[in-house]
Motif scaffolding. Structure first.
Motif, PDB file in Angstrom:
ATOM      1  N   UNK A   1       0.830  -1.197   0.000  1.00 43.57           N
ATOM      2  CA  UNK A   1       0.000   0.000   0.000  1.00 43.57           C
ATOM      3  C   UNK A   1       0.869   1.254   0.000  1.00 43.57           C
ATOM      4  N   UNK A   2       2.057   1.153   0.530  1.00 39.02           N
ATOM      5  CA  UNK A   2       2.948   2.314   0.532  1.00 39.02           C
ATOM      6  C   UNK A   2       3.722   2.379  -0.783  1.00 39.02           C
ATOM      7  N   UNK A   3       4.139   3.570  -1.112  1.00 38.15           N
ATOM      8  CA  UNK A   3       4.826   3.805  -2.383  1.00 38.15           C
ATOM      9  C   UNK A   3       6.312   3.510  -2.262  1.00 38.15           C
ATOM     10  N   UNK A   4       6.833   2.890  -3.295  1.00 32.67           N
ATOM     11  CA  UNK A   4       8.274   2.731  -3.402  1.00 32.67           C
ATOM     12  C   UNK A   4       8.797   3.913  -4.204  1.00 32.67           C
ATOM     13  N   UNK A   5       9.706   4.688  -3.625  1.00 31.45           N
ATOM     14  CA  UNK A   5      10.218   5.867  -4.313  1.00 31.45           C
ATOM     15  C   UNK A   5       9.268   7.040  -4.212  1.00 31.45           C
ATOM     16  N   UNK A   6       9.334   7.931  -5.191  1.00 31.59           N
ATOM     17  CA  UNK A   6       8.575   9.178  -5.172  1.00 31.59           C
ATOM     18  C   UNK A   6       7.072   8.918  -5.300  1.00 31.59           C
ATOM     19  N   UNK A   7       6.289   9.624  -4.499  1.00 29.74           N
ATOM     20  CA  UNK A   7       4.844   9.516  -4.540  1.00 29.74           C
ATOM     21  C   UNK A   7       4.251  10.846  -4.988  1.00 29.74           C
ATOM     22  N   UNK A   8       3.452  10.809  -6.057  1.00 33.11           N
ATOM     23  CA  UNK A   8       2.652  11.953  -6.470  1.00 33.11           C
ATOM     24  C   UNK A   8       1.253  11.446  -6.779  1.00 33.11           C
ATOM     25  N   UNK A   9       0.327  12.369  -7.025  1.00 32.27           N
ATOM     26  CA  UNK A   9      -1.049  11.970  -7.326  1.00 32.27           C
ATOM     27  C   UNK A   9      -1.131  11.130  -8.603  1.00 32.27           C
ATOM     28  N   UNK A  10      -0.200  11.365  -9.528  1.00 32.96           N
ATOM     29  CA  UNK A  10      -0.238  10.682 -10.819  1.00 32.96           C
ATOM     30  C   UNK A  10       0.799   9.577 -10.959  1.00 32.96           C
ATOM     31  N   UNK A  11       1.654   9.420  -9.968  1.00 37.14           N
ATOM     32  CA  UNK A  11       2.720   8.428 -10.120  1.00 37.14           C
ATOM     33  C   UNK A  11       3.124   7.843  -8.766  1.00 37.14           C
ATOM     34  N   UNK A  12       3.323   6.560  -8.773  1.00 34.75           N
ATOM     35  CA  UNK A  12       3.795   5.848  -7.589  1.00 34.75           C
ATOM     36  C   UNK A  12       4.235   4.462  -8.024  1.00 34.75           C
ATOM     37  N   UNK A  13       4.957   3.793  -7.139  1.00 30.45           N
ATOM     38  CA  UNK A  13       5.331   2.408  -7.359  1.00 30.45           C
ATOM     39  C   UNK A  13       4.947   1.598  -6.133  1.00 30.45           C
ATOM     40  N   UNK A  14       4.961   0.282  -6.277  1.00 32.47           N
ATOM     41  CA  UNK A  14       4.618  -0.567  -5.130  1.00 32.47           C
ATOM     42  C   UNK A  14       5.608  -1.718  -5.054  1.00 32.47           C
ATOM     43  N   UNK A  15       6.032  -2.050  -3.844  1.00 31.98           N
ATOM     44  CA  UNK A  15       6.983  -3.131  -3.615  1.00 31.98           C
ATOM     45  C   UNK A  15       6.241  -4.461  -3.486  1.00 31.98           C
TER      46      UNK A  15
END
Length: 486
Positions: A391-405
């Motif tokens: 549920x938490x973002x890997x790396x940079x979190x923005x409204x339009x971009x995120x990653x997941x581990x």
């Protein structure tokens, strides 16, 4: 020369060639014919084991759609609207509770919550909430059982994929397709009982390698290994006769070769010789059956349009999906499609959308196609990956971009077809899709469910190896998921 030593030398050579050279070309791709075929028997060449199935099966065939790399349950199935109020806040320690994370995010200073950017809306009579990324699957939600509480102990791809497909993180065990092929045999005398596709995937995707252990026979005889059909060129290498060799010549050669092998079998008694005779015969028959299998010219326009524009592109996921239906129609017991590229550690919105667009329409079309032909009622279809995403973002979190581990604590899979109760949802996760709060389903519970639907009691289905009665579901206590059974 000592006759015993000479016999032993010949047997060792045969074992060597059976394990190496004979795996190449069309012989390697042939599978599952028994001694009765070499003797010209008219019945099925690979029957089921004595005593199997244990009870009347709901499903006779399995199509396993494996999304290699781990699809994000949060962005596809596990609707968590309340996460919006936690946007960019750290995941509470009470949720993580000291659970291990991968080295890819363990060095992060923060673990910011990343709600899905995709909209979820209810669909079907069951009212199932489905992501906007799945418009075609949304049309078939009343046919599928969604299991939201699958979990595994593996946190990295290789052991997790091995676990999903073999019931163990330890390499060397048979895949589920091999187990079913071994136990239930084949309904076809002209095609392998276990076939594998490894289609192409969007170029921008982050792909994990595929390992043959995912369709290997492990400690079972090698003839139960899945036959991988190629996506480019001939589906089977060397299935065509070379220039100047016609079918009559090939048949004459095969007959002579089989007679020589039979003489050696009578003299030496090596059971692998009979397997080799059967493999040559299967390869010969596949020269006719494979071209007919891959010819889509007789498919209706409506069917081809249902699957989508890639249906005629050999090597695509869509082409693999319609091939899966054509294979099970012709008696193949298990078809496995492994689609790579679902490992979105960054740029998830773009990459996940590409993966879904490449495969989702074909998955839904496969279900509808099977149903229209009366095949869905006894064909089991399984969709899923090897674990979930955080549920938490890997790396940079923005409204339009995120990653997941990687996240092994909970993920979503679905089942449809033979013996599955459509329109149901099983299992619940917490508000962060991080922990299971109701009805956990272990990977081997899922495997026990698949076996049960195929008429097999997983506790009674074993193979003696290294002094143990080995099982797909291991030695721990597991059971079928009764809530998804019709």
């Amino acid at each position: 020369m000592d006759p015993f030593l000479e016999c032993h030398r010949q047997q060792t050579r045969r074992q060597f060639f059976g394990q190496t050279g004979l795996r190449m070309g069309s012989v390697a791709l042939a599978s599952m014919l028994g001694e009765r075929f070499a003797q010209g028997a008219s019945s099925l060449v690979q029957p089921s084991l004595n005593g199997l199935p244990h009870f009347a099966p709901k499903a006779k065939r399995l199509i396993y759609l494996h999304m290699n790399g781990a699809p994000s349950q949060l962005d596809l199935w596990d609707h968590k609207p309340q996460l919006q109020q936690h946007y960019d806040k750290d995941l509470p320690d009470s949720v993580r509770n000291g659970q291990r994370i991968t080295t890819m995010t363990s060095g992060q200073a923060r673990f910011p919550v990343a709600p899905s950017m995709f909209k979820f809306t209810p669909h079907g009579q069951c009212g199932r909430y489905v992501s906007e990324l799945l418009p075609h699957t949304a049309k078939i939600v009343d046919e599928i059982a969604v299991i939201k509480s699958v979990h595994t102990s593996a946190i990295n791809h290789d052991p997790a994929c091995t676990f999903v497909m073999t019931g163990s993180e330890v390499p060397g065990k048979p895949s589920i397709g091999s187990w079913l092929s071994y136990g239930l045999g084949s309904e076809s005398n002209d095609l392998p009982s276990f076939v594998v596709f490894t289609p192409s995937f969007p170029a921008a995707s982050q792909a994990q390698a595929l390992f043959t252990r995912m369709w290997s026979s492990g400690f079972l005889p090698t003839k139960y290994t899945g036959v991988a059909l190629r996506g480019q060129g001939d589906p089977v290498l060397y299935v065509k006769n070379p220039p100047g060799v016609d079918p009559t010549d090939r048949r004459t050669m095969m007959t002579a070769l089989n007679q020589l092998n039979s003489i050696n079998h009578a003299r030496i008694g090596d059971p692998e010789i009979q397997t080799r005779i059967a493999q040559y015969e299967m390869a010969f028959r596949m020269q006719t059956s494979v071209p007919e299998l891959t010819d889509l010219s007789k498919e209706s326009k409506a069917t081809l349009e249902m699957y989508g524009p890639d249906v005629n592109r050999s090597g695509s996921f869509t082409h693999s999906a319609i091939m899966a239906r054509r294979l099970i129609e012709r008696g193949t017991r298990v078809v496995q499609i492994l689609h790579r590229g679902w490992d979105q550690h960054n740029n998830l919105p773009k990459l996940l959308r590409g993966q879904v667009e490449d495969s989702e329409r074909a998955c839904a079309a496969l279900i509808m196609d099977l149903k229209q032909r009366g095949l869905l009622q006894d064909t089991l279809v399984v969709w899923g990956g090897e674990f979930g995403r955080t549920v938490y973002s890997q790396g940079t979190l923005t409204k339009e971009n995120y990653g997941r581990d990687h996240h092994p604590r909970c993920f979503t899979m679905w089942m449809a077809g033979g013996g599955v109760k459509g329109g149901v949802e099983h299992g619940e996760t917490d508000d962060f899709s991080y922990n299971i709060v109701k009805d956990p389903v272990h990977i081997n519970d899922l495997n026990a469910t698949i076996l049960h639907l195929m008429g097999i009691d997983h506790r009674k289905f074993s193979f003696k190896f290294q002094g143990l009665d080995q099982r797909l579901t291991g030695v721990e206590e597991h059971s079928p998921v009764k809530a998804v059974l019709a």
